[in-house]
Design a protein around this motif. Structure first.
Motif, PDB file in Angstrom:
ATOM      1  N   ASP A   1      27.846   7.862  47.386  1.00 26.77           N
ATOM      2  CA  ASP A   1      27.639   9.050  48.213  1.00 26.77           C
ATOM      3  C   ASP A   1      28.874   9.363  49.047  1.00 26.77           C
ATOM      4  O   ASP A   1      29.012  10.467  49.582  1.00 26.77           O
ATOM      5  N   GLY A   2      29.776   8.384  49.189  1.00 30.88           N
ATOM      6  CA  GLY A   2      31.039   8.631  49.864  1.00 30.88           C
ATOM      7  C   GLY A   2      30.918   8.881  51.349  1.00 30.88           C
ATOM      8  O   GLY A   2      31.636   9.740  51.892  1.00 30.88           O
ATOM      9  N   ASN A   3      30.056   8.149  52.024  1.00 34.74           N
ATOM     10  CA  ASN A   3      29.900   8.325  53.471  1.00 34.74           C
ATOM     11  C   ASN A   3      29.648   6.944  54.076  1.00 34.74           C
ATOM     12  O   ASN A   3      28.509   6.510  54.214  1.00 34.74           O
ATOM     13  N   PHE A   4      30.719   6.235  54.433  1.00 31.67           N
ATOM     14  CA  PHE A   4      30.602   4.861  54.912  1.00 31.67           C
ATOM     15  C   PHE A   4      31.898   4.418  55.579  1.00 31.67           C
ATOM     16  O   PHE A   4      32.930   5.068  55.456  1.00 31.67           O
ATOM     17  N   ARG A   5      31.806   3.293  56.265  1.00 35.78           N
ATOM     18  CA  ARG A   5      32.980   2.602  56.798  1.00 35.78           C
ATOM     19  C   ARG A   5      33.151   1.315  56.003  1.00 35.78           C
ATOM     20  O   ARG A   5      32.184   0.771  55.464  1.00 35.78           O
ATOM     21  N   PHE A   6      34.369   0.789  55.959  1.00 41.18           N
ATOM     22  CA  PHE A   6      34.626  -0.421  55.175  1.00 41.18           C
ATOM     23  C   PHE A   6      35.723  -1.250  55.824  1.00 41.18           C
ATOM     24  O   PHE A   6      36.523  -0.753  56.625  1.00 41.18           O
ATOM     25  N   THR A   7      35.756  -2.527  55.479  1.00 47.03           N
ATOM     26  CA  THR A   7      36.871  -3.411  55.820  1.00 47.03           C
ATOM     27  C   THR A   7      37.184  -4.249  54.597  1.00 47.03           C
ATOM     28  O   THR A   7      36.310  -4.501  53.752  1.00 47.03           O
ATOM     29  N   MET A   8      38.422  -4.704  54.502  1.00 46.67           N
ATOM     30  CA  MET A   8      38.829  -5.639  53.461  1.00 46.67           C
ATOM     31  C   MET A   8      39.843  -6.600  54.070  1.00 46.67           C
ATOM     32  O   MET A   8      40.659  -6.204  54.908  1.00 46.67           O
TER      33      MET A   8
END
Length: 279
Positions: free
Chosen positions: A66-73
């Motif tokens: 859906d392309g609506n998020f936060r992320f970390t790597m």
């Protein structure tokens, strides 16, 4: 000097690809589930069929599309964090590769607001003064990027048709064994040799792993709605790379904000030296 994309090994000198590239997630996670069952018919220690556990992991990546998020790597001394907001066709990513004690530390703040992209670059470390064309790199300014010069560049570009920076849907399709270890928690192995397009793993590391690439240990967590919240790959030592954990997290599904374009007085056009740094 050649700067490699940040990934699991370098996610690191390649998963965090300077400029987290969108992965090759084509949105087929659900379709791939029946074609690649994990340990068909086996039972996990909790009593959950392994096939059901894998299906749960495959389904957990659906919301990412859906392309609506936060992320970390994070991995191998490099980190990345950001947000994707497909409704506004925008994304923002901040990456740090190395640290001040490294020969070269790089920080990038990337903003994408289709059809434009900007990046602010900061260099540090003992070798920073030796970077080719340093005086022309416009450090401290947001540099507007020529889309024709970054097309296909996984370090600087972003594809809003493939919105997951880490490619977790691709990774979970490579799961070879999985068991449920607790409420919303899973563990098992994944064949990363089938996931070179995930975007979070350096293809060179996959090659160096050899046969080990077919059974890399992982753990995963999903939230109360069954959406992927954490994926950790335990990458074995290979070649000149030490063993490392590659950690990916997702949060704020449906609640990410649109990226803000940089102020016009802080923007310059990126010079040739900048593109050369990432070729």
């Amino acid at each position: 000097m050649k700067i490699r994309r940040f990934s699991a090994t370098a996610f690191a000198a390649a998963l965090l690809i300077p400029g987290l590239a969108a992965c090759n997630d084509t949105g087929t996670a659900g379709a791939g589930a029946s074609a690649t069952p994990a340990a068909s018919g086996s039972i996990a220690p909790s009593g959950t069929p392994a096939g059901d556990a894998k299906q749960a992991l495959l389904d957990s990546t659906n919301a990412i599309r859906d392309g609506n998020f936060r992320f970390t790597m994070s991995g191998a001394g490099s980190t990345a964090e950001g947000q994707v907001h497909e409704p506004s066709q925008s994304a923002e990513m901040r990456m740090t590769i190395g640290d001040p004690s490294s020969d070269l530390m790089m920080k990038l703040d990337l903003i994408h607001a289709k059809p434009d992209s900007w990046v602010k670059l900061e260099l540090g470390g003992k070798a920073a003064a030796s970077v080719p064309g340093l005086k022309n790199l416009n450090l401290g300014k947001y540099q507007h990027l020529d889309q024709t010069r970054i097309k296909g560049n996984r370090a600087l570009g972003f594809d809003f048709d493939k919105v997951d920076p880490a490619g977790s849907a691709v990774l979970t399709q490579g799961v070879t064994e999985v068991r449920k270890t607790g409420d919303g928690a899973y563990a098992g192995t994944v064949d990363v040799s089938k996931a070179a397009e995930a975007g979070s793993l350096d293809p060179a590391v996959i090659t160096a792993l050899g046969a080990q690439a077919q059974s890399v240990p992982f753990t995963a967590k999903v939230d109360t709605q069954g959406r992927l919240s954490e994926l950790v790959l335990q990458i074995p030592a290979a070649g000149q790379s030490a063993a490392q954990d590659l950690k990916i997290t997702y949060s704020d599904y449906g609640n990410a904000a649109a990226a803000q374009k940089p102020p016009a007085d802080q923007v310059v056009e990126a010079p040739a030296e900048f593109y050369n740094l990432f070729n």
